[in-house]
Design a protein around this motif. Structure first.
Motif, PDB file in Angstrom:
ATOM      1  N   UNK A  63     -75.480  56.813 -66.155  1.00  0.00           N
ATOM      2  CA  UNK A  63     -74.032  56.818 -65.711  1.00  0.00           C
ATOM      3  C   UNK A  63     -73.438  55.557 -65.237  1.00  0.00           C
ATOM      4  N   UNK A  64     -72.416  55.273 -65.205  1.00  0.00           N
ATOM      5  CA  UNK A  64     -71.431  54.404 -65.031  1.00  0.00           C
ATOM      6  C   UNK A  64     -70.223  54.374 -64.337  1.00  0.00           C
ATOM      7  N   UNK A  65     -69.827  53.395 -63.418  1.00  0.00           N
ATOM      8  CA  UNK A  65     -68.484  53.673 -62.679  1.00  0.00           C
ATOM      9  C   UNK A  65     -67.908  52.204 -62.904  1.00  0.00           C
ATOM     10  N   UNK A  66     -66.885  52.118 -63.896  1.00  0.00           N
ATOM     11  CA  UNK A  66     -66.005  51.023 -64.215  1.00  0.00           C
ATOM     12  C   UNK A  66     -65.229  50.407 -63.132  1.00  0.00           C
ATOM     13  N   UNK A  67     -64.737  49.016 -63.330  1.00  0.00           N
ATOM     14  CA  UNK A  67     -63.843  48.675 -62.129  1.00  0.00           C
ATOM     15  C   UNK A  67     -62.627  49.580 -62.161  1.00  0.00           C
ATOM     16  N   UNK A  68     -62.326  49.730 -61.136  1.00  0.00           N
ATOM     17  CA  UNK A  68     -60.792  50.375 -60.613  1.00  0.00           C
ATOM     18  C   UNK A  68     -60.883  51.610 -60.995  1.00  0.00           C
ATOM     19  N   UNK A  69     -61.660  52.265 -61.579  1.00  0.00           N
ATOM     20  CA  UNK A  69     -61.680  54.044 -61.752  1.00  0.00           C
ATOM     21  C   UNK A  69     -61.804  54.756 -60.680  1.00  0.00           C
ATOM     22  N   UNK A  70     -60.794  55.525 -60.694  1.00  0.00           N
ATOM     23  CA  UNK A  70     -60.789  56.830 -59.565  1.00  0.00           C
ATOM     24  C   UNK A  70     -61.671  57.978 -59.776  1.00  0.00           C
ATOM     25  N   UNK A  71     -61.689  58.073 -61.238  1.00  0.00           N
ATOM     26  CA  UNK A  71     -62.433  59.516 -61.620  1.00  0.00           C
ATOM     27  C   UNK A  71     -63.639  58.907 -62.370  1.00  0.00           C
ATOM     28  N   UNK A  72     -64.767  59.782 -62.210  1.00  0.00           N
ATOM     29  CA  UNK A  72     -65.929  59.252 -63.020  1.00  0.00           C
ATOM     30  C   UNK A  72     -66.494  60.570 -63.467  1.00  0.00           C
ATOM     31  N   UNK A  73     -67.502  60.065 -64.770  1.00  0.00           N
ATOM     32  CA  UNK A  73     -68.152  60.814 -65.365  1.00  0.00           C
ATOM     33  C   UNK A  73     -67.812  60.316 -66.942  1.00  0.00           C
ATOM     34  N   UNK A 228     -72.235  56.066 -56.564  1.00  0.00           N
ATOM     35  CA  UNK A 228     -70.847  55.459 -55.841  1.00  0.00           C
ATOM     36  C   UNK A 228     -71.211  55.006 -54.513  1.00  0.00           C
ATOM     37  N   UNK A 229     -72.225  55.687 -53.818  1.00  0.00           N
ATOM     38  CA  UNK A 229     -72.660  55.211 -52.516  1.00  0.00           C
ATOM     39  C   UNK A 229     -73.379  53.900 -52.703  1.00  0.00           C
ATOM     40  N   UNK A 230     -74.197  53.740 -53.789  1.00  0.00           N
ATOM     41  CA  UNK A 230     -74.915  52.323 -53.591  1.00  0.00           C
ATOM     42  C   UNK A 230     -73.837  51.207 -53.996  1.00  0.00           C
ATOM     43  N   UNK A 231     -73.004  51.562 -55.040  1.00  0.00           N
ATOM     44  CA  UNK A 231     -71.967  50.565 -55.190  1.00  0.00           C
ATOM     45  C   UNK A 231     -71.077  50.329 -54.091  1.00  0.00           C
ATOM     46  N   UNK A 232     -70.718  51.245 -53.034  1.00  0.00           N
ATOM     47  CA  UNK A 232     -69.922  51.151 -51.822  1.00  0.00           C
ATOM     48  C   UNK A 232     -70.647  50.140 -50.832  1.00  0.00           C
ATOM     49  N   UNK A 233     -71.912  50.343 -50.838  1.00  0.00           N
ATOM     50  CA  UNK A 233     -72.686  49.487 -49.918  1.00  0.00           C
ATOM     51  C   UNK A 233     -72.788  48.117 -50.098  1.00  0.00           C
ATOM     52  N   UNK A 234     -72.296  47.586 -51.338  1.00  0.00           N
ATOM     53  CA  UNK A 234     -72.234  46.325 -51.744  1.00  0.00           C
ATOM     54  C   UNK A 234     -71.182  45.730 -52.203  1.00  0.00           C
ATOM     55  N   UNK A 235     -69.997  46.574 -51.809  1.00  0.00           N
ATOM     56  CA  UNK A 235     -68.703  46.287 -52.214  1.00  0.00           C
ATOM     57  C   UNK A 235     -67.927  45.408 -50.877  1.00  0.00           C
ATOM     58  N   UNK A 236     -67.538  44.210 -51.389  1.00  0.00           N
ATOM     59  CA  UNK A 236     -66.827  43.407 -50.288  1.00  0.00           C
ATOM     60  C   UNK A 236     -65.272  43.790 -50.167  1.00  0.00           C
ATOM     61  N   UNK A 237     -64.696  44.075 -51.010  1.00  0.00           N
ATOM     62  CA  UNK A 237     -63.281  44.575 -51.053  1.00  0.00           C
ATOM     63  C   UNK A 237     -63.222  45.800 -50.273  1.00  0.00           C
ATOM     64  N   UNK A 238     -62.403  45.900 -49.282  1.00  0.00           N
ATOM     65  CA  UNK A 238     -62.370  46.722 -48.315  1.00  0.00           C
ATOM     66  C   UNK A 238     -61.765  48.111 -49.082  1.00  0.00           C
ATOM     67  N   UNK A 239     -60.531  48.056 -49.984  1.00  0.00           N
ATOM     68  CA  UNK A 239     -59.859  48.790 -50.574  1.00  0.00           C
ATOM     69  C   UNK A 239     -60.828  49.695 -51.547  1.00  0.00           C
ATOM     70  N   UNK A 240     -61.622  48.935 -52.346  1.00  0.00           N
ATOM     71  CA  UNK A 240     -62.422  49.357 -53.466  1.00  0.00           C
ATOM     72  C   UNK A 240     -63.639  50.172 -52.750  1.00  0.00           C
ATOM     73  N   UNK A 241     -64.094  49.457 -51.797  1.00  0.00           N
ATOM     74  CA  UNK A 241     -65.146  50.195 -50.907  1.00  0.00           C
ATOM     75  C   UNK A 241     -64.835  51.715 -50.449  1.00  0.00           C
ATOM     76  N   UNK A 242     -63.516  51.806 -49.979  1.00  0.00           N
ATOM     77  CA  UNK A 242     -62.879  53.067 -49.606  1.00  0.00           C
ATOM     78  C   UNK A 242     -63.014  54.116 -50.787  1.00  0.00           C
ATOM     79  N   UNK A 243     -62.491  53.368 -51.876  1.00  0.00           N
ATOM     80  CA  UNK A 243     -62.142  54.267 -53.127  1.00  0.00           C
ATOM     81  C   UNK A 243     -63.686  54.829 -53.635  1.00  0.00           C
ATOM     82  N   UNK A 244     -64.611  53.900 -53.412  1.00  0.00           N
ATOM     83  CA  UNK A 244     -65.973  54.336 -53.831  1.00  0.00           C
ATOM     84  C   UNK A 244     -66.644  55.433 -53.035  1.00  0.00           C
TER      85      UNK A 244
END
Length: 794
Positions: A63-73, A228-244
């Motif tokens: 599994x992988x979530x790329x930069x800026x992706x809003x939809x995953x899979x 997504x939860x794992x990536x959000x926990x380490x995301x510094x950018x507030x907007x991207x964190x909210x997206x994740x």
């Protein structure tokens, strides 16, 4: 609607586009995990083994979530990947894996040695067990001689893919969610009665396999929630964190539950599609009537003030770009027929509602705008008498911007075709396009293609008493020496006798292919997404969609036959300019030294110029050949139908055909598209070409047809010219035309792309019935596209 996206949204979309334009990679994960699962379930019922295999794949697929992706899979473990299916055909992977990166037709990134070892291990397990191996054993060797030259791609397992061209009911998942489908399955199980009855027990076990398959989709979604939860926990950018965090919340909810918003509906649809593809990977799947089943969510969100049109447009653009992360890995021979590394995933918009009123809505317009950001995913526009003119103009403009990616299908003709094959009117109006040009009703019918028939080769045999000079062997029955024929009827009758001789072989290859899938490769998840399969506890491969089933074959090169018959009828038997013996001598010499005859042939009426004399001959050929095909039913009682299509098979098919009376030289490609005039012969303008094609009875090719037209960009450079082209499309469909598509690109641009491919990596062209990157096509296929006559005005 002309929705303006903010710079930040445009930046996201462009980043996603560029990230998808990466070198394609072969992915071994599906093969690995499918094989691991089958090794562990030896002896169990095939339905259970198939369900467990899907569960194992979706549990372990990277599994992988790329930069800026809003939809995953991701459908594979790669950003842009092609899976392997040795369980379908394991005979060629080990032979070609060392040259995947150097092939002329299609090439991918070099396969690492570790992956090659996985391929070897998987193929060793499937040797003698794959669907193709079973097909080989079932069809006697002395009956295989017509497979390949006469009918190419006659079986899915021969092409290493599952049933393609499936249109499942995505609305069913959006309405019920997996939990709702569980309830439907459990209710059916409870209604079966005692499991002591063997039939009831068998049905119950099949329904439990459906449950396992549906559960696998939920597991897959939850894996993305975890990531997504794992990536959000380490995301510094507030907007991207909210997206994740939103991604994580959404993946916890759908597709297990019905979606509550447009955003959730798109994500649920995508997870469902990815799972379906991993259960049964085949070319030409359909996301069906996207603007219809997503529309209620858009309406509810707009009414509640949850989204703007800018939000919706960004969602749809991201969704379309996401559809480009996959392709089908073909053997070298198959790649010659299905050339071009593309996803062949279709989205149908427009058309009619069940009550017969136009189905065009705000989401239809937004899909057109979103498509302008997309890549090779396909957009099929259904048009009818009530289709709003501004919508059709917007669609034509989108085609211009994308150099021709849109397909325009006459919905009124399509519905007539569906009614002809017994679909009720309300169901027929809900039809969509699968694959390149194939009509089907999402969730309600199973309408599959089944290979391309080389009509020019059969005509070549008719001229040579059943013998093929190019292939050097007797293939058909003895139908007489054409040099001795004294009337036109004798020529035509020889062609008809040759064709009738091959028809049973065509059906044998196709129907035995379907039997292999029924016996060894049921699809419980796919079946759960079709109407009636849960109630019947029966798989789609085993006749569950009856009576709404059809299996088709494509008639290729009919324009060449019509043009050839025209030459013989007029030049030989009406005008008496030459004798049959003189014509045959010229054909056998490939017209060398017969330039005067060739010049006269070239001046005769040719299909595509609104010439009744030759247009009627093409229609007669299609009526006769389709009529013969329809006499033998398909597997499980499916209707046998025909299409008029070649994909890119017109090049390899032409290589087997000698010179023809239409002036085509030996070995050259036959007519492309299906009912497109032979390359360069439609010299009377676009209106005349459309008129010729519209004269053909669409009931003779109810599985679809293809008219390709190339237009110089200057011909549609302003709004008034776009409106004129839109009116031509509307008129074509009103006259009875089925599908027309355009390459809106100049010859100079295509030549420059050949010279400087690095500067044109996202140049899209209509290859045949799908779009692909021009620079990823073989030089021969590129030249075939360039050879199509370009219209400088409309």
């Amino acid at each position: 609607m002309n929705v303006i996206l903010s710079p930040s949204r445009l930046e996201r979309i462009e980043m996603l586009r560029q990230n998808m334009l990466v070198e394609p990679q072969v992915c071994v994960e599906k093969a690995l995990y499918t094989t691991e699962s089958f090794r562990s379930t030896e002896g169990a019922p095939i339905e259970y083994r198939r369900a467990r295999a899907l569960d194992h794949v979706l549990t372990h697929l990277t599994v992988g979530i790329g930069p800026g992706e809003l939809f995953v899979g991701r459908p594979t473990g790669k950003v842009r990947g092609g899976p392997l299916s040795p369980e379908v055909n394991s005979t060629w992977y080990t032979k070609e894996m060392d040259t995947f990166h150097t092939r002329e037709q299609e090439n991918y990134a070099e396969v690492p040695e570790a992956d090659k070892q996985i391929i070897r291990d998987c193929c060793a397990y499937w040797h003698g067990k794959s669907l193709f191996d079973h097909w080989q054993a079932a069809v006697p060797d002395d009956m295989k001689f017509a497979n390949g030259p006469i009918i190419g791609g006659g079986g899915f397992c021969l092409n290493t893919q599952y049933y393609g061209h499936i249109s499942t009911d995505f609305g069913k998942m959006l309405e019920k969610g997996v939990l709702g489908l569980y309830e439907e399955i459990d209710k059916t199980i409870q209604s079966l009665g005692t499991f002591g009855d063997v039939e009831n027990f068998t049905k119950e076990q099949y329904l439990r396999a459906m449950r396992i398959s549906l559960g696998a989709v939920v597991k897959f979604a939850h894996r993305y929630a975890d990531l997504a939860e794992q990536m959000a926990s380490g995301e510094a950018d507030a907007q991207r964190k909210a997206e994740l965090e939103r991604i994580a919340e959404t993946c916890r909810w759908v597709p297990e539950h019905p979606p509550r918003t447009l955003y959730e509906a798109i994500q649920s649809t995508w997870f469902t599609y990815v799972a379906l593809n991993n259960e049964a990977w085949g070319a030409g799947p359909s996301l069906s009537r996207v603007d219809q089943y997503l529309y209620p969510f858009y309406q509810a969100d707009k009414a509640a003030g949850r989204i703007t049109d800018e939000d919706a447009l960004e969602y749809l653009a991201c969704f379309l770009i996401k559809q480009n992360g996959q392709f089908t890995v073909y053997s070298t021979p198959a790649a010659k027929i299905y050339g071009g590394l593309c996803c062949r995933l279709g989205n149908t918009i427009g058309g009619l509602k069940p009550d017969g009123t136009t189905a065009v809505n705000e989401l239809s317009y937004l899909m057109l705008e979103a498509a302008r950001f997309g890549l090779t995913e396909d957009i099929m526009v259904l048009t009818g008498q009530d289709t709003p003119q501004d919508f059709l103009v917007e669609a034509v403009e989108t085609a211009k911007i994308l150099r021709g990616k849109m397909k325009f299908i006459g919905h009124d003709v399509l519905v007539r075709q569906m009614l002809h094959d017994g679909r009720p009117l309300e169901i027929a109006r809900g039809c969509a396009i699968t694959g390149c040009n194939s009509p089907s009703v999402p969730g309600w019918s199973l309408d599959l293609p089944g290979g391309m028939i080389n009509l020019p080769l059969i005509f070549d045999l008719a001229l040579h008493d059943g013998y093929s000079p190019r292939l050097g062997r007797q293939m058909g029955p003895h139908t007489g020496d054409a040099r001795t024929f004294t009337c036109f009827k004798q020529v035509y009758d020889a062609f008809k006798e040759q064709f009738r001789f091959f028809v049973p072989y065509m059906h044998l290859y196709k129907n035995m292919d379907k039997k292999m899938f029924a016996d060894y490769s049921p699809c419980p998840l796919q079946s759960a997404m079709m109407q009636g399969c849960i109630e019947k506890a029966t798989d789609i491969t085993r006749g569950a969609m009856y009576p709404y089933m059809s299996y088709s074959m494509s008639l290729s090169g009919a324009p060449n036959i019509g043009d050839s018959l025209c030459t013989i009828k007029k030049l030989i038997f009406e005008d008496g300019t030459y004798t049959m013996a003189q014509l045959m001598d010229a054909l056998d010499r490939n017209f060398e030294g017969d330039e005067a005859m060739l010049h006269q042939i070239q001046r005769l009426p040719k299909f595509g110029n609104d010439e009744p004399y030759v247009d009627q001959l093409v229609d007669d050929v299609l009526a006769f050949t389709s009529g013969e095909i329809e006499k033998i039913p398909g597997f499980y009682g499916a209707k046998s139908t025909c299409a008029a299509a070649t994909i890119t098979g017109n090049i390899p098919m032409g290589a087997d055909v000698g010179a023809l009376p239409d002036g085509r030289l030996a070995g050259e490609p036959i007519a492309e598209g299906g009912i497109s005039p032979h390359q360069g012969r439609n010299t009377s303008g676009i209106t005349a070409t459309m008129a010729s094609v519209a004269k053909l009875d669409p009931m003779n090719f109810r599985h679809g047809s293809v008219l390709n037209i190339r237009i110089d960009p200057d011909a549609v450079k302003d709004r008034s010219k776009l409106e004129k082209l839109a009116m031509l499309v509307r008129s074509f469909h009103a006259m009875g035309g089925y599908l027309v598509q355009f390459n809106i690109v100049s010859t100079d641009t295509l030549r420059q792309a050949q010279k400087h491919p690095e500067q044109y990596k996202d140049l899209l062209v209509r290859v045949s019935t799908y779009s692909a990157y021009f620079v990823e096509l073989s030089e021969q296929l590129q030249n075939d596209i360039i050879a199509r006559l370009s219209f400088g005005s409309v």
